[in-house]
Scaffold this motif. Structure first.
Motif, PDB file in Angstrom:
ATOM      1  N   ARG A  32     -29.253 -19.790 -95.870  1.00 30.76           N
ATOM      2  CA  ARG A  32     -28.014 -19.154 -95.435  1.00 30.76           C
ATOM      3  C   ARG A  32     -28.308 -17.867 -94.665  1.00 30.76           C
ATOM      4  NH1 ARG A  32     -22.617 -18.823 -98.763  1.00 30.76           N
ATOM      5  NH2 ARG A  32     -23.448 -20.787 -99.496  1.00 30.76           N
ATOM      6  N   LYS A  33     -29.256 -17.073 -95.128  1.00 27.83           N
ATOM      7  CA  LYS A  33     -29.623 -15.835 -94.438  1.00 27.83           C
ATOM      8  C   LYS A  33     -30.310 -16.123 -93.114  1.00 27.83           C
ATOM      9  CE  LYS A  33     -29.814 -12.778 -98.373  1.00 27.83           C
ATOM     10  NZ  LYS A  33     -30.595 -11.811 -99.118  1.00 27.83           N
ATOM     11  N   PHE A  34     -31.129 -17.165 -93.060  1.00 28.82           N
ATOM     12  CA  PHE A  34     -31.787 -17.536 -91.812  1.00 28.82           C
ATOM     13  C   PHE A  34     -30.760 -17.963 -90.766  1.00 28.82           C
ATOM     14  CE2 PHE A  34     -33.739 -20.846 -89.130  1.00 28.82           C
ATOM     15  CZ  PHE A  34     -34.681 -20.055 -88.481  1.00 28.82           C
ATOM     16  N   ILE A  35     -29.834 -18.826 -91.154  1.00 31.60           N
ATOM     17  CA  ILE A  35     -28.793 -19.292 -90.237  1.00 31.60           C
ATOM     18  C   ILE A  35     -27.918 -18.120 -89.791  1.00 31.60           C
ATOM     19  CG2 ILE A  35     -26.722 -20.714 -90.058  1.00 31.60           C
ATOM     20  CD1 ILE A  35     -28.131 -22.719 -91.930  1.00 31.60           C
ATOM     21  N   GLY A  36     -27.565 -17.239 -90.709  1.00 31.98           N
ATOM     22  CA  GLY A  36     -26.753 -16.075 -90.373  1.00 31.98           C
ATOM     23  C   GLY A  36     -27.453 -15.143 -89.402  1.00 31.98           C
ATOM     24  N   THR A  37     -28.754 -14.949 -89.581  1.00 32.71           N
ATOM     25  CA  THR A  37     -29.518 -14.096 -88.674  1.00 32.71           C
ATOM     26  C   THR A  37     -29.549 -14.688 -87.269  1.00 32.71           C
ATOM     27  OG1 THR A  37     -30.905 -13.355 -90.509  1.00 32.71           O
ATOM     28  CG2 THR A  37     -31.759 -13.013 -88.291  1.00 32.71           C
ATOM     29  N   ILE A  38     -29.777 -15.982 -87.179  1.00 32.82           N
ATOM     30  CA  ILE A  38     -29.780 -16.639 -85.872  1.00 32.82           C
ATOM     31  C   ILE A  38     -28.399 -16.530 -85.227  1.00 32.82           C
ATOM     32  CG2 ILE A  38     -30.076 -18.851 -84.678  1.00 32.82           C
ATOM     33  CD1 ILE A  38     -32.688 -17.578 -85.715  1.00 32.82           C
ATOM     34  N   LEU A  39     -27.328 -16.738 -86.003  1.00 35.32           N
ATOM     35  CA  LEU A  39     -25.972 -16.634 -85.463  1.00 35.32           C
ATOM     36  C   LEU A  39     -25.657 -15.223 -84.961  1.00 35.32           C
ATOM     37  CD1 LEU A  39     -23.832 -18.749 -87.940  1.00 35.32           C
ATOM     38  CD2 LEU A  39     -24.183 -19.167 -85.518  1.00 35.32           C
ATOM     39  N   ILE A  40     -26.064 -14.205 -85.702  1.00 31.51           N
ATOM     40  CA  ILE A  40     -25.818 -12.825 -85.285  1.00 31.51           C
ATOM     41  C   ILE A  40     -26.572 -12.517 -83.995  1.00 31.51           C
ATOM     42  CG2 ILE A  40     -26.232 -10.398 -85.866  1.00 31.51           C
ATOM     43  CD1 ILE A  40     -25.463 -11.091 -88.731  1.00 31.51           C
ATOM     44  N   LEU A  41     -27.815 -12.952 -83.895  1.00 34.89           N
ATOM     45  CA  LEU A  41     -28.572 -12.737 -82.662  1.00 34.89           C
ATOM     46  C   LEU A  41     -27.904 -13.437 -81.481  1.00 34.89           C
ATOM     47  CD1 LEU A  41     -32.259 -13.059 -83.857  1.00 34.89           C
ATOM     48  CD2 LEU A  41     -31.119 -11.024 -82.994  1.00 34.89           C
ATOM     49  N   LEU A  98     -17.911  -1.765 -80.100  1.00 37.43           N
ATOM     50  CA  LEU A  98     -17.551  -1.889 -81.516  1.00 37.43           C
ATOM     51  C   LEU A  98     -16.970  -3.253 -81.873  1.00 37.43           C
ATOM     52  CD1 LEU A  98     -15.918   1.594 -82.115  1.00 37.43           C
ATOM     53  CD2 LEU A  98     -18.155   0.808 -82.886  1.00 37.43           C
ATOM     54  N   LEU A  99     -16.503  -3.981 -80.882  1.00 45.94           N
ATOM     55  CA  LEU A  99     -15.806  -5.230 -81.140  1.00 45.94           C
ATOM     56  C   LEU A  99     -16.697  -6.343 -81.696  1.00 45.94           C
ATOM     57  CD1 LEU A  99     -12.973  -6.433 -80.908  1.00 45.94           C
ATOM     58  CD2 LEU A  99     -13.602  -7.256 -78.651  1.00 45.94           C
ATOM     59  N   TRP A 100     -17.983  -6.341 -81.353  1.00 52.14           N
ATOM     60  CA  TRP A 100     -18.867  -7.399 -81.842  1.00 52.14           C
ATOM     61  C   TRP A 100     -19.101  -7.293 -83.349  1.00 52.14           C
ATOM     62  CZ3 TRP A 100     -23.512  -6.636 -84.306  1.00 52.14           C
ATOM     63  CH2 TRP A 100     -24.007  -5.342 -84.276  1.00 52.14           C
ATOM     64  N   ILE A 116     -24.712 -14.239 -81.172  1.00 48.68           N
ATOM     65  CA  ILE A 116     -23.461 -13.548 -80.860  1.00 48.68           C
ATOM     66  C   ILE A 116     -23.720 -12.253 -80.092  1.00 48.68           C
ATOM     67  CG2 ILE A 116     -21.578 -12.219 -81.910  1.00 48.68           C
ATOM     68  CD1 ILE A 116     -21.324 -14.414 -83.966  1.00 48.68           C
ATOM     69  N   VAL A 117     -24.718 -11.488 -80.502  1.00 46.28           N
ATOM     70  CA  VAL A 117     -25.007 -10.217 -79.832  1.00 46.28           C
ATOM     71  C   VAL A 117     -25.451 -10.467 -78.391  1.00 46.28           C
ATOM     72  CG1 VAL A 117     -26.611  -8.264 -79.800  1.00 46.28           C
ATOM     73  CG2 VAL A 117     -25.483  -8.902 -81.918  1.00 46.28           C
ATOM     74  N   ILE A 118     -26.307 -11.440 -78.180  1.00 44.46           N
ATOM     75  CA  ILE A 118     -26.783 -11.729 -76.826  1.00 44.46           C
ATOM     76  C   ILE A 118     -25.642 -12.234 -75.952  1.00 44.46           C
ATOM     77  CG2 ILE A 118     -28.266 -13.255 -75.474  1.00 44.46           C
ATOM     78  CD1 ILE A 118     -30.296 -13.024 -77.806  1.00 44.46           C
ATOM     79  N   LEU A 119     -24.888 -13.196 -76.454  1.00 49.84           N
ATOM     80  CA  LEU A 119     -23.776 -13.750 -75.689  1.00 49.84           C
ATOM     81  C   LEU A 119     -22.708 -12.686 -75.414  1.00 49.84           C
ATOM     82  CD1 LEU A 119     -22.593 -16.401 -74.518  1.00 49.84           C
ATOM     83  CD2 LEU A 119     -21.394 -16.652 -76.679  1.00 49.84           C
ATOM     84  N   TYR A 120     -22.393 -11.887 -76.406  1.00 49.23           N
ATOM     85  CA  TYR A 120     -21.364 -10.858 -76.260  1.00 49.23           C
ATOM     86  C   TYR A 120     -21.785  -9.779 -75.268  1.00 49.23           C
ATOM     87  CZ  TYR A 120     -17.787  -7.490 -77.405  1.00 49.23           C
ATOM     88  OH  TYR A 120     -16.750  -6.610 -77.324  1.00 49.23           O
ATOM     89  N   SER A 121     -23.049  -9.382 -75.299  1.00 43.85           N
ATOM     90  CA  SER A 121     -23.498  -8.348 -74.360  1.00 43.85           C
ATOM     91  C   SER A 121     -23.463  -8.850 -72.923  1.00 43.85           C
ATOM     92  CB  SER A 121     -24.900  -7.865 -74.727  1.00 43.85           C
ATOM     93  OG  SER A 121     -25.830  -8.921 -74.587  1.00 43.85           O
ATOM     94  N   ILE A 122     -23.829 -10.106 -72.707  1.00 48.92           N
ATOM     95  CA  ILE A 122     -23.748 -10.676 -71.360  1.00 48.92           C
ATOM     96  C   ILE A 122     -22.294 -10.745 -70.905  1.00 48.92           C
ATOM     97  CG2 ILE A 122     -24.104 -12.782 -70.019  1.00 48.92           C
ATOM     98  CD1 ILE A 122     -26.647 -13.218 -71.712  1.00 48.92           C
TER      99      ILE A 122
END
Length: 69
Positions: A6-15, A50-52, A17-23
């Motif tokens: 669960r933590k591995f999947i969550g870490t990948i999802l956060i990364l 702050l929105l991400w 989201i951050v990459i996609l959101y910044s672009i």
């Protein structure tokens, strides 16, 4: 689901989201804020910076799992 998975999947999802959101946020800023005053840039990047956190909080809450009593 095991906590480690669960933590591995969550870490990948956060990364992801951050990459996609910044672009996305940078693309929107360069497309629409080119001739705007400095305070519009400041407000946009303050709010978009702050929105991400909202989806990241949900993922972190999911990573923590249910509270066991």
């Amino acid at each position: 689901m095991p906590v480690r998975l669960r933590k591995f999947i969550g870490t990948i999802l956060i990364l992801f989201i951050v990459i996609l959101y910044s672009i996305l946020a940078t693309s929107i800023a360069s497309a629409f804020l080119g001739a705007s005053p400095w305070w519009v840039h400041l407000l946009y990047f303050l709010l978009s910076g702050l929105l991400w956190i909202l989806p990241a909080m949900l993922i972190i809450k999911w990573m923590a799992g249910p509270i066991k009593k």
